[in-house]
Write a protein that holds these residues in place. Structure first.
Motif, mmCIF file in Angstrom:
data_model
loop_
_atom_site.group_PDB
_atom_site.id
_atom_site.type_symbol
_atom_site.label_atom_id
_atom_site.label_comp_id
_atom_site.label_asym_id
_atom_site.label_seq_id
_atom_site.Cartn_x
_atom_site.Cartn_y
_atom_site.Cartn_z
ATOM 1 N N VAL A 14 21.023 31.890 50.946
ATOM 2 C CA VAL A 14 20.856 31.994 49.432
ATOM 3 C C VAL A 14 21.462 33.303 48.828
ATOM 4 O O VAL A 14 21.339 34.506 49.167
ATOM 5 C CB VAL A 14 19.546 32.323 48.884
ATOM 6 C CG1 VAL A 14 19.095 32.369 47.337
ATOM 7 C CG2 VAL A 14 18.484 31.068 49.490
ATOM 8 N N MET A 47 21.543 25.708 46.666
ATOM 9 C CA MET A 47 22.333 26.742 47.240
ATOM 10 C C MET A 47 22.244 26.583 48.806
ATOM 11 O O MET A 47 23.300 26.840 49.621
ATOM 12 C CB MET A 47 22.199 28.107 46.843
ATOM 13 C CG MET A 47 22.686 28.590 45.513
ATOM 14 S SD MET A 47 24.434 27.921 45.085
ATOM 15 C CE MET A 47 25.292 29.183 46.254
ATOM 16 N N THR A 51 21.098 34.623 43.025
ATOM 17 C CA THR A 51 21.306 33.113 42.645
ATOM 18 C C THR A 51 19.803 32.797 42.005
ATOM 19 O O THR A 51 18.541 33.547 42.135
ATOM 20 C CB THR A 51 20.991 32.247 43.913
ATOM 21 O OG1 THR A 51 22.124 32.756 44.679
ATOM 22 C CG2 THR A 51 21.044 30.691 43.814
ATOM 23 N N GLU A 97 25.286 25.750 51.413
ATOM 24 C CA GLU A 97 25.464 26.848 52.329
ATOM 25 C C GLU A 97 25.280 26.370 53.838
ATOM 26 O O GLU A 97 26.080 26.439 54.686
ATOM 27 C CB GLU A 97 24.565 28.153 52.308
ATOM 28 C CG GLU A 97 24.840 29.135 51.065
ATOM 29 C CD GLU A 97 26.092 29.770 51.228
ATOM 30 O OE1 GLU A 97 26.426 30.275 52.295
ATOM 31 O OE2 GLU A 97 27.024 29.810 50.177
#
Length: 222
Positions: free
Chosen positions: A128, A140, A132, A144
């Motif tokens: 993260v 996210m 964010t 990722e």
């Protein structure tokens, strides 16, 4: 298309395929350069190695130790193979996914295992990015995670695709030679020389990119 790509796999005269032996030709070039009286070539090579060592040390941080050695060796190995592929009748091993994935996958796996076993909280924090919004956090994490998983694939594909692209273009242009007039032949030769210079630059750049990205991936897990 099968015939087109088979031009990268020159057949050997034995029952045993010796194409992959070209990977070790670089090792035959290195020893005399290092063990004889220092020459301009060895001084240039040592200068390149020291520059890379300093750069990788900065990227890895203070606790890099001797870990820059494996990355400098990786750069040298890929660069030798890329360059050797530019010579006629030498098999370009780096244009094949089997070699590039063999280099990329163990590196990435070792970084991931080391990171998740030793710095688990740090690795979770990486999923993260800072700042964010809470509502976007699940997305996210997915993005990722996917970007982490495709890293070895992108490393391998980038190297092999760049090697294949230039060689394929040179092969296709070279095959049109017999059908051209004298004026166009001269133009074709100049084009091929320029492409060869470009491919020489690509050989160095791609080996550098592979080594630098591996360094950046390893620096993320500390």
């Amino acid at each position: 298309m099968a015939n087109l790509f088979s031009s990268f796999d020159p057949a050997t005269n034995f029952n045993l395929s010796l194409n992959w032996m070209s990977t070790f030709i670089g090792m035959l070039i290195i020893p005399p350069m290092f063990w004889l009286i220092p020459s301009r070539l060895s001084m240039i090579w040592l200068k390149i190695l020291m520059t890379l060592h300093k750069e990788f040390k900065i990227l890895l941080g203070k606790n890099s130790g001797g870990s820059t050695l494996i990355l400098v060796s990786l750069f040298s190995f890929i660069m030798f193979n890329n360059f050797l592929g530019l010579f006629p009748y030498i098999f370009t091993s780096t244009s094949h996914m089997i070699l590039t994935l063999t280099l990329a996958l163990p590196l990435w796996l070792s970084f991931m295992l080391f990171g998740w076993l030793n710095n688990t909280i740090h690795m979770f924090a990486h999923l993260v990015p800072q700042g964010t919004p809470p509502i976007l956090m699940p997305f996210m994490v997915c993005i990722e995670t996917i970007s982490n998983l495709i890293r070895p694939g992108t490393l391998a594909v980038r190297l092999s695709a760049n090697m294949i692209a230039g060689h394929l273009l040179m092969t296709l242009l070279g095959n049109t030679g017999p059908a051209l007039s004298l004026a166009l032949i001269n133009f074709l030769i100049i084009t091929q020389i320029l492409l060869l210079i470009l491919e020489s630059a690509v050989s160095i750049i791609q080996s550098y990119v592979f080594a630098v990205l591996s360094t950046l991936y390893s620096s993320e897990v500390n």
